[in-house]
Scaffold this motif. Structure first.
Motif, PDB file in Angstrom:
ATOM      1  N   GLU A 123       0.767  -1.218  -0.006  1.00 40.87           N
ATOM      2  CA  GLU A 123       0.094  -0.012  -0.030  1.00 40.87           C
ATOM      3  C   GLU A 123       0.960   1.158   0.055  1.00 40.87           C
ATOM      4  N   PRO A 124       0.514   2.259  -0.792  1.00 44.71           N
ATOM      5  CA  PRO A 124       1.517   3.266  -0.948  1.00 44.71           C
ATOM      6  C   PRO A 124       1.584   4.355   0.240  1.00 44.71           C
ATOM      7  N   ASP A 125       0.797   4.094   1.284  1.00 45.41           N
ATOM      8  CA  ASP A 125       0.775   5.098   2.429  1.00 45.41           C
ATOM      9  C   ASP A 125       0.894   4.227   3.572  1.00 45.41           C
ATOM     10  N   LEU A 126       1.405   2.957   3.492  1.00 39.89           N
ATOM     11  CA  LEU A 126       1.957   1.998   4.478  1.00 39.89           C
ATOM     12  C   LEU A 126       3.241   1.628   4.329  1.00 39.89           C
ATOM     13  N   ALA A 127       4.146   1.615   5.480  1.00 36.69           N
ATOM     14  CA  ALA A 127       5.434   1.013   5.382  1.00 36.69           C
ATOM     15  C   ALA A 127       5.376  -0.534   6.095  1.00 36.69           C
ATOM     16  N   THR A 128       6.117  -1.452   5.540  1.00 39.34           N
ATOM     17  CA  THR A 128       6.234  -2.695   6.283  1.00 39.34           C
ATOM     18  C   THR A 128       7.427  -2.751   7.014  1.00 39.34           C
ATOM     19  N   GLY A 129       7.382  -3.474   8.107  1.00 38.25           N
ATOM     20  CA  GLY A 129       8.412  -3.575   9.240  1.00 38.25           C
ATOM     21  C   GLY A 129       8.951  -4.876   9.302  1.00 38.25           C
ATOM     22  N   PRO A 130       9.596  -5.658  10.356  1.00 39.68           N
ATOM     23  CA  PRO A 130      10.164  -6.813  10.177  1.00 39.68           C
ATOM     24  C   PRO A 130       9.091  -8.074  10.186  1.00 39.68           C
ATOM     25  N   VAL A 131       9.257  -9.153   9.964  1.00 40.74           N
ATOM     26  CA  VAL A 131       8.557 -10.244   9.996  1.00 40.74           C
ATOM     27  C   VAL A 131       8.518 -10.718  11.751  1.00 40.74           C
ATOM     28  N   VAL A 132       7.305 -10.917  12.345  1.00 37.78           N
ATOM     29  CA  VAL A 132       7.313 -11.186  13.855  1.00 37.78           C
ATOM     30  C   VAL A 132       6.955 -12.787  13.972  1.00 37.78           C
ATOM     31  N   LEU A 133       6.366 -13.223  12.927  1.00 35.01           N
ATOM     32  CA  LEU A 133       6.079 -14.704  13.130  1.00 35.01           C
ATOM     33  C   LEU A 133       5.968 -15.284  11.572  1.00 35.01           C
ATOM     34  N   THR A 134       6.391 -16.706  11.555  1.00 36.66           N
ATOM     35  CA  THR A 134       6.385 -17.513  10.322  1.00 36.66           C
ATOM     36  C   THR A 134       5.672 -18.622  10.837  1.00 36.66           C
ATOM     37  N   GLU A 135       4.672 -19.267  10.214  1.00 38.80           N
ATOM     38  CA  GLU A 135       3.900 -20.271  10.420  1.00 38.80           C
ATOM     39  C   GLU A 135       3.865 -21.196   9.090  1.00 38.80           C
ATOM     40  N   PRO A 136       3.653 -22.503   9.278  1.00 33.42           N
ATOM     41  CA  PRO A 136       3.129 -23.143   7.964  1.00 33.42           C
ATOM     42  C   PRO A 136       1.580 -22.980   7.796  1.00 33.42           C
ATOM     43  N   PHE A 194      -0.202 -29.254   5.470  1.00 26.62           N
ATOM     44  CA  PHE A 194       0.387 -29.015   4.283  1.00 26.62           C
ATOM     45  C   PHE A 194       1.731 -29.566   3.950  1.00 26.62           C
ATOM     46  N   ARG A 195       2.020 -30.264   3.040  1.00 23.39           N
ATOM     47  CA  ARG A 195       3.522 -30.280   2.801  1.00 23.39           C
ATOM     48  C   ARG A 195       3.980 -29.511   1.323  1.00 23.39           C
ATOM     49  N   ASN A 196       5.312 -29.207   1.358  1.00 26.48           N
ATOM     50  CA  ASN A 196       5.676 -28.413   0.210  1.00 26.48           C
ATOM     51  C   ASN A 196       4.892 -27.278  -0.224  1.00 26.48           C
ATOM     52  N   ALA A 197       4.409 -26.362   0.751  1.00 28.24           N
ATOM     53  CA  ALA A 197       3.520 -25.126   0.659  1.00 28.24           C
ATOM     54  C   ALA A 197       4.219 -24.026   1.393  1.00 28.24           C
ATOM     55  N   PRO A 198       4.229 -22.845   0.680  1.00 25.90           N
ATOM     56  CA  PRO A 198       4.689 -21.685   1.147  1.00 25.90           C
ATOM     57  C   PRO A 198       4.198 -21.425   2.661  1.00 25.90           C
ATOM     58  N   ASP A 199       5.297 -20.773   3.415  1.00 25.02           N
ATOM     59  CA  ASP A 199       4.616 -20.542   4.850  1.00 25.02           C
ATOM     60  C   ASP A 199       4.042 -19.167   4.759  1.00 25.02           C
ATOM     61  N   VAL A 200       3.179 -18.979   6.139  1.00 17.78           N
ATOM     62  CA  VAL A 200       2.574 -17.695   6.149  1.00 17.78           C
ATOM     63  C   VAL A 200       3.363 -16.917   6.948  1.00 17.78           C
ATOM     64  N   ARG A 201       3.518 -15.388   6.618  1.00 17.16           N
ATOM     65  CA  ARG A 201       4.378 -14.475   7.421  1.00 17.16           C
ATOM     66  C   ARG A 201       3.464 -13.301   8.006  1.00 17.16           C
ATOM     67  N   TRP A 202       3.912 -13.238   9.239  1.00 17.97           N
ATOM     68  CA  TRP A 202       2.974 -11.910   9.590  1.00 17.97           C
ATOM     69  C   TRP A 202       4.154 -10.894   9.863  1.00 17.97           C
ATOM     70  N   ALA A 203       3.899  -9.606   9.756  1.00 14.66           N
ATOM     71  CA  ALA A 203       4.715  -8.541   9.995  1.00 14.66           C
ATOM     72  C   ALA A 203       4.033  -7.319  10.342  1.00 14.66           C
TER      73      ALA A 203
END
Length: 302
Positions: A152-165, A261-270
């Protein structure tokens, strides 16, 4: 008339003594005298009666004092409040969560901020499922924990705080419920729901026709308005839905099974914040989160 000149005028009107005014404002008496003379030239009339024994405002000076004082206090107060907000002082850090359960999963990050920050109070808010950025854009939270990616042009993304399958939520009597795991290709074997929400094009929302990695078409379920509605239709046997793995603990029920799931991308929260709202408090929270969460493998949305 500059703010410093107004400050000098009001201080002299209160102290009624050039020496005390100079000492109070940490300037010379000559500076006080020069400023008052400048203001009198600007107004076109004397503002103070000055003798060797007393200083007193003239009627015009008294009127100017009474008119300026409230406005000056309002300006000084506004600047002080803006400074407090910019420095991250004088308030709490308001953190919004797209998924409330994630607040528990990153409790360590929140606790670290509370214990080490100069102003460590945290207020947790739940973001609207249908409009996760709404609270952030309205200024009701300072930072949001949300799924990546965010572009989003008005929002900035910071660090990832959680990664889960990811897991696949299926009806308890579904054949998948007896499996140890599923693949993305298995999605072609049933109707797949996604909860309705205003989805920007950069989110991983498969184009029509929706296909699996091997090219098999996937049937889309009807649009759903809330997460609880999503769980209800899955429990009723109408279809399945990929979810972040924490759903197994936070939404467990006898009518739904959660299959890994196996061989699926992780979900990342930031962390995400407004580009115009990056206060010192937000910067410190992001730094605590970055330090505790460690390096990220990069944004992705499962």
């Amino acid at each position: 008339m500059e703010l410093r000149e107004i400050e000098i005028f009001l201080a002299l009107a209160e102290e009624l003594h050039f020496g005390r005014t100079a000492e109070r404002l940490h300037v010379s008496q000559a500076r006080i005298s020069q400023t008052i003379k400048k203001l009198e030239r600007q107004v076109g009339a004397p503002l103070f009666d000055r003798t060797s024994r007393r200083v007193a405002p003239t009627p015009i000076g008294a009127r100017l004092r009474d008119d300026l004082a409230p406005a000056y206090r309002q300006i000084v107060g506004a600047v002080a409040r803006a400074t407090d907000a910019g420095r991250g002082t004088g308030g709490v850090l308001r953190v919004g969560f797209e998924a409330p359960g994630v607040a528990d999963l990153i409790a360590g990050v929140l606790d670290t901020y509370r214990s080490r920050a100069a102003d460590g109070e945290v207020e947790i808010r739940e973001a609207d499922f249908a409009d996760p950025f709404g609270l952030l854009r309205a200024g009701e939270v300072d930072v949001l924990v949300t799924l990546l990616p965010v572009a989003e042009p008005d929002l900035a993304t910071g660090p990832v705080v959680l990664t889960e399958p990811m897991v696949l939520a299926v009806p308890a009597r579904h054949p998948f419920a007896r499996l140890d795991s599923v693949t993305l290709d298995d999605l072609a074997r049933d109707t797949v729901f996604r909860a309705a929400r205003p989805a920007p094009p950069y989110w991983v929302e498969p184009p029509e026709p929706w296909t699996t990695p091997s090219g098999q078409p996937v049937r889309r379920g009807r649009p759903l308005a809330t997460f609880q509605e999503l769980l209800a239709v899955i429990a009723a046997g109408e279809g399945v839905c990929p979810l972040a793995a924490h759903a197994r603990q936070y939404f467990a029920r006898p009518t739904i099974a959660f299959v890994p799931f196996r061989n699926a991308p992780d979900v990342r929260w930031a962390l995400v914040w407004r580009r115009t709202g990056r206060t010192a408090r937000v910067r410190e929270f992001a730094e605590r989160a970055r330090t505790q969460a460690g390096p990220s493998s990069g944004p992705a949305r499962g």
